[in-house]
Scaffold this motif. Structure first.
Motif, PDB file in Angstrom:
ATOM      1  N   PRO A  16       0.718  -1.316   0.037  1.00  0.00           N
ATOM      2  CA  PRO A  16      -0.091   0.065   0.023  1.00  0.00           C
ATOM      3  C   PRO A  16       0.907   1.413  -0.050  1.00  0.00           C
ATOM      4  O   PRO A  16       0.645   2.283  -0.478  1.00  0.00           O
ATOM      5  N   ASP A  17       2.117   1.317   0.562  1.00  0.00           N
ATOM      6  CA  ASP A  17       3.002   2.331   0.639  1.00  0.00           C
ATOM      7  C   ASP A  17       3.855   2.535  -0.264  1.00  0.00           C
ATOM      8  O   ASP A  17       4.929   3.180  -0.417  1.00  0.00           O
ATOM      9  N   GLY A  18       4.078   1.213  -1.245  1.00  0.00           N
ATOM     10  CA  GLY A  18       5.136   0.991  -2.282  1.00  0.00           C
ATOM     11  C   GLY A  18       5.262   2.117  -3.208  1.00  0.00           C
ATOM     12  O   GLY A  18       6.288   2.599  -3.452  1.00  0.00           O
ATOM     13  N   GLU A  19       4.198   2.652  -3.857  1.00  0.00           N
ATOM     14  CA  GLU A  19       4.495   3.580  -4.852  1.00  0.00           C
ATOM     15  C   GLU A  19       4.738   4.914  -4.186  1.00  0.00           C
ATOM     16  O   GLU A  19       5.707   5.799  -5.029  1.00  0.00           O
ATOM     17  N   GLU A  20       4.230   5.347  -3.124  1.00  0.00           N
ATOM     18  CA  GLU A  20       4.837   6.675  -2.348  1.00  0.00           C
ATOM     19  C   GLU A  20       6.355   6.492  -2.162  1.00  0.00           C
ATOM     20  O   GLU A  20       6.907   7.549  -2.536  1.00  0.00           O
ATOM     21  N   GLY A  24       9.349   8.589  -4.417  1.00  0.00           N
ATOM     22  CA  GLY A  24       9.817   9.655  -3.444  1.00  0.00           C
ATOM     23  C   GLY A  24       8.821  10.592  -2.881  1.00  0.00           C
ATOM     24  O   GLY A  24       9.078  11.549  -2.298  1.00  0.00           O
ATOM     25  N   LYS A  25       7.475  10.191  -3.120  1.00  0.00           N
ATOM     26  CA  LYS A  25       6.438  11.138  -2.831  1.00  0.00           C
ATOM     27  C   LYS A  25       5.984  11.085  -1.266  1.00  0.00           C
ATOM     28  O   LYS A  25       5.626  11.877  -0.402  1.00  0.00           O
ATOM     29  N   LEU A  26       6.498  10.008  -0.388  1.00  0.00           N
ATOM     30  CA  LEU A  26       6.213   9.526   0.846  1.00  0.00           C
ATOM     31  C   LEU A  26       7.037  10.553   1.647  1.00  0.00           C
ATOM     32  O   LEU A  26       8.157  10.922   1.690  1.00  0.00           O
ATOM     33  N   GLN A  27       6.231  11.206   2.590  1.00  0.00           N
ATOM     34  CA  GLN A  27       6.909  12.138   3.751  1.00  0.00           C
ATOM     35  C   GLN A  27       7.010  11.271   4.946  1.00  0.00           C
ATOM     36  O   GLN A  27       6.376  10.838   5.618  1.00  0.00           O
ATOM     37  N   SER A 234       4.911   6.882  12.827  1.00  0.00           N
ATOM     38  CA  SER A 234       5.058   6.211  11.407  1.00  0.00           C
ATOM     39  C   SER A 234       4.740   7.494  10.417  1.00  0.00           C
ATOM     40  O   SER A 234       3.939   8.158  10.663  1.00  0.00           O
ATOM     41  N   PRO A 235       5.366   7.020   9.382  1.00  0.00           N
ATOM     42  CA  PRO A 235       6.125   6.118   8.712  1.00  0.00           C
ATOM     43  C   PRO A 235       7.638   6.483   8.910  1.00  0.00           C
ATOM     44  O   PRO A 235       8.173   7.562   9.318  1.00  0.00           O
ATOM     45  N   ILE A 236       8.550   5.626   9.203  1.00  0.00           N
ATOM     46  CA  ILE A 236       9.798   5.531   9.569  1.00  0.00           C
ATOM     47  C   ILE A 236      10.783   4.868   8.599  1.00  0.00           C
ATOM     48  O   ILE A 236      10.717   3.992   7.797  1.00  0.00           O
ATOM     49  N   GLY A 237      11.880   5.524   7.998  1.00  0.00           N
ATOM     50  CA  GLY A 237      12.738   5.261   6.985  1.00  0.00           C
ATOM     51  C   GLY A 237      13.875   4.201   7.414  1.00  0.00           C
ATOM     52  O   GLY A 237      15.273   4.428   7.498  1.00  0.00           O
ATOM     53  N   GLY A 238      13.490   3.039   8.161  1.00  0.00           N
ATOM     54  CA  GLY A 238      14.472   2.035   8.630  1.00  0.00           C
ATOM     55  C   GLY A 238      14.759   2.330  10.030  1.00  0.00           C
ATOM     56  O   GLY A 238      14.586   3.422  10.660  1.00  0.00           O
ATOM     57  N   SER A 239      14.737   1.348  10.678  1.00  0.00           N
ATOM     58  CA  SER A 239      15.237   1.228  12.081  1.00  0.00           C
ATOM     59  C   SER A 239      16.239   0.035  12.729  1.00  0.00           C
ATOM     60  O   SER A 239      17.390   0.274  13.142  1.00  0.00           O
TER      61      SER A 239
END
Length: 770
Positions: A16-20, A24-27, A234-239
């Motif tokens: 569901p969050d793949g396209e963003e 690069g659209k995901l904040q 959320s969302p987080i760019g890795g942890s």
């Protein structure tokens, strides 16, 4: 061996969050901004160990554009934090113990001004001697880093009489293994946005793996009620465990409350290197013995872990390492001792695998060495000693029985790499390439047993909520966080399975302490299991309420109806339109002021009795690896990896693959290139130009994954998490493959090309003498 698309045709979905994410659209949380926000920066210690004689902030406060400067005296509550117990200073007052210790923080109109203000803060230090070697940390005369000394924690696991049992052994192997300090190297470094609200509350947008735990710690630091703080995580760019502990949150929160303005903070990669936690470097000494037939008899282990300056989860990591230092084997006489010590090195803490990676490298290497002494195939040696489903756990505790270990052992032999294990020349060395004789290939394998959950005696609460929204959406709310592991996709598929509904019928709310129940930490391979278990509890009452409402509206008996796409259907109607839509049900519920909702709260399943930290649910895995070793340069390249995983039903095949592949590549760095080296307790490498993580080009050309989903009849625990297990077994499989290719034993990670080349010279000299 790749997970079959035919088998999972209905489950192969795009995230569901793949396209963003790929566009690069995901904040991410560190991308957020707010009107009138200021920029926060932290002044960290100039020395790895020193007394603080004075701190003068007057010049920084007077600088144009600087809105606040804080030191320890500005902390209104507890000036300590720590996920297990508060131990690390928020802002140091009299002493610094590592190069990442915070001394002051500033808020300014721009990031440039904030950095300039840090240069104006005058700190007078009295440098102290440095404890940079864990092996001497407990020696008499070594400077004490804490009032209780330099010992954080000791562990002991004893069964039988290992010392005397070695006299019964026909073959004994004793070796010391060394593992590196590894960085999490997440894409999004630590940071966030901190907003003081008009009603006196504080909103924290900051990456974490446990929003409720952050809220509790921040409340103690700020002297506020927990309910006055909202944590959006959320969302987080890795942890990968690296954001389980507080990082910049205390500074952003303090500055926001002092200035009354939003504060944006975002660590540079250098700041992340200096202040972020790392994987525990360990020295592991093992002595292991068998009888003449290969039965393991005695196993002695000594673990020394460098926890750095502060505790964080150093005790828990050592507990886990101690428990897993036996591997998936039955050994009558064991004696495992662990020690975790304080040093002035970078702080070590939680990291994917949680101490299992280090000890599994050692114990699986022991198996390889023993097999060679016995003149026996190493895989057969494993089978001979493999734990049976009815056997107790490594600590003698009751565990949930599965056939996972033996299933993995058998299935691994179906790997296309398996046949290559026997391709050796008459002298015992694998055949070299005819065109490039300096390149040699070898195949190695390893076995893994990995516990999930936090373990006995550690609070491991969870819960969830499901409701029908006024708009007619089935809304699931959990206190977990999405940090790249694919939680959204897994939960979407679970909801579709539960209710037979479509993606458009679902709404998911996670990672917001104002909107979700406490579900515990997104760690320890527990989130998928806990969501699945929560839905098993939530489904019956929620569906019953839906069907009763629909029956009342449509004139049906509830037993005639079932949930489906778009609403409630008559059983057996197939693809027909719903007799009552979810929107109609929601309107009726709203009109009657009777919301359709179900909630649950429970704990992760634990063993009835045993040592603190002992686990109840285990997963099993095998890694089979083909490597190519350049005999001229000593470089090792992993050509292909196969993974067999026994962790119960696969919820999301794409997510399953992603976790195993991602964990495998992370373990590639642990094995071949990554070492956050320190010299006199200062980091040698501060960026990714010298700290080398595997790229796509370095990754194996082929990664195959096979899932074993069967669970014993009556097992009600459902799917086990796989976030860690793919990272645990790769290192010993690679080093076994290097031995197969070159005849060289490896006992130190990451594998050093120089050591390989020097060993080649030595081996060739031995061959010449022969």
């Amino acid at each position: 061996m790749l997970l079959g698309r035919d088998t999972y045709a209905k489950k192969w979905i795009i995230r569901p969050d793949g396209e963003e994410k790929v566009t690069g659209k995901l904040q991410y949380l560190t991308d957020l901004t707010a009107p009138g926000m200021l920029y926060g920066k932290v002044l960290r210690s100039k020395y790895p160990h020193a007394w603080i004689l004075s701190i003068d902030t007057s010049k920084a406060k007077a600088a144009a554009g600087v809105r606040a400067v804080i030191t320890a005296e500005n902390v209104p509550g507890m000036n300590l934090f720590g996920i297990a117990f508060p131990h690390q200073p928020v802002l140091c007052q009299d002493r610094v113990r590592y190069i990442g210790d915070a001394v002051a923080a500033v808020a300014a109109d721009t990031e440039e001004i904030a950095k300039y203000a840090l240069s104006l803060i005058e700190v007078v230090y009295e440098p102290l001697s440095v404890v940079d070697n864990p092996e001497t940390a407990l020696d008499e005369g070594t400077v004490r880093l804490h009032p209780d000394g330099n010992l954080l924690h000791r562990t002991s696991l004893k069964q039988g009489e290992a010392e005397s049992a070695f006299a019964q052994c026909a073959h004994i192997v004793e070796e010391t293994y060394y593992t590196p300090r590894q960085m999490h190297t997440y894409m999004e470094t630590e940071g966030g946005l901190f907003i003081p609200e008009k009603d006196g509350r504080l909103t924290v947008y900051s990456p974490t793996q446990h929003g409720y735990k952050d809220r509790m710690q921040l409340a103690r630091i700020l002297a506020m009620e927990e309910e006055q703080i909202r944590v959006v995580s959320s969302p987080i760019g890795g942890s990968f465990g690296g954001k389980d502990e507080l990082n910049v949150q205390p500074f952003g929160a303090l500055l926001a409350l002092m200035t009354g303005a939003p504060i944006k903070m975002h660590n540079s990669r250098r700041e992340s290197v200096i202040a972020g936690i790392k994987r525990h470097p360990m020295r592991i000494t093992m002595k292991t013995g068998t009888d003449a037939n290969g039965h393991l008899i005695a196993h002695q282990v000594s673990i020394l872990a460098d926890t750095g300056a502060y505790a964080t989860l150093g005790c828990e990591v050592l507990n886990f390492a101690t428990e897993h230092a036996i591997g998936p084997y039955t050994i009558p006489h064991i004696d495992v001792k662990g020690t975790s010590v304080y040093t002035n090195n970078g702080v070590s803490g939680e990291f994917r695998g949680f101490g299992g990676n280090q000890v599994i490298f050692a114990v699986e290497s022991q198996i390889e060495r023993l097999a060679e002494k016995l003149g026996m195939d190493a895989w057969e040696l494993r089978r001979l000693n493999l734990r049976a489903p009815s056997d107790p756990g490594p600590m003698g505790q009751e565990i949930v029985p599965t056939e996972g270990a033996i299933q993995v052992w058998h299935k691994a032999q179906e790997s296309p790499l398996w046949a290559k294990r026997g391709q050796q020349s008459q002298k015992g060395q694998p055949q070299a390439s005819e065109l490039e004789p300096w390149l040699r290939r070898g195949v190695g394998a390893s076995m893994v047993m990995h516990g999930a959950g936090l373990g006995l005696g550690i609070p491991d609460h969870s819960g969830g909520r499901i409701e029908l929204t006024p708009e007619g959406k089935i809304q699931a709310s959990f206190g977990f966080e999405e940090f790249g592991q694919g939680l959204y996709a897994a939960l979407t598929l679970m909801l579709q399975d539960c209710f037979g509904c479509a993606d458009g019928d679902i709404r998911i709310v996670i990672g917001d302490t104002d909107r979700v129940p406490s579900s515990g930490s997104s760690t320890a391979s527990r989130a998928t299991t806990m969501m699945w278990r929560a839905l098993q509890r939530l489904k019956p009452p929620f569906v019953q309420a839906l069907l009763e409402q629909a029956a009342a509206l449509g004139g049906f008996a509830p037993e005639e109806l079932t949930t489906g796409i778009g609403g409630i259907h008559r059983k057996g109607d197939g693809e027909s339109e719903p007799v009552v839509t979810y929107a109609q049900l929601a309107a009726a519920a709203l009109s009657a002021a009777k919301p359709i909702l179900a909630q649950t709260a429970f704990d992760y399943p634990t063993t009835p009795a045993g040592q603190v930290g002992a686990h109840y649910l285990y997963s099993y895995a095998a890694a089979i690896v083909e490597v190519e070793v350049n005999m001229l340069t000593g470089r090792v390249r992993v050509v292909a990896t196969d993974h067999v995983i026994a962790a119960g039903p696969v919820i999301n095949p794409m997510g399953f693959l992603g976790q195993i592949e991602g964990g495998s590549v992370m373990a590639l760095g642990f094995t071949l290139t990554e070492d956050a080296a320190m010299q006199e307790s200062s980091y040698v490498r501060h960026n990714l130009d010298t700290y080398l993580i595997p790229t796509f080009r370095d990754s194996p050309q082929i990664i195959r994954v096979e899932a074993i989903e069967e669970l014993p009849e009556g097992d009600t625990f459902g799917p086990r998490g796989v976030g860690e297990i793919g990272s645990v077994g790769l290192a010993p499989a690679i080093t076994a493959a290097v031995r197969h290719a070159t005849g060289i034993w490896v006992n130190r990670l990451p594998i050093s090309p120089e050591d390989i080349v020097q060993s080649i010279d030595w081996l060739e000299g031995v061959e010449a003498i022969d």
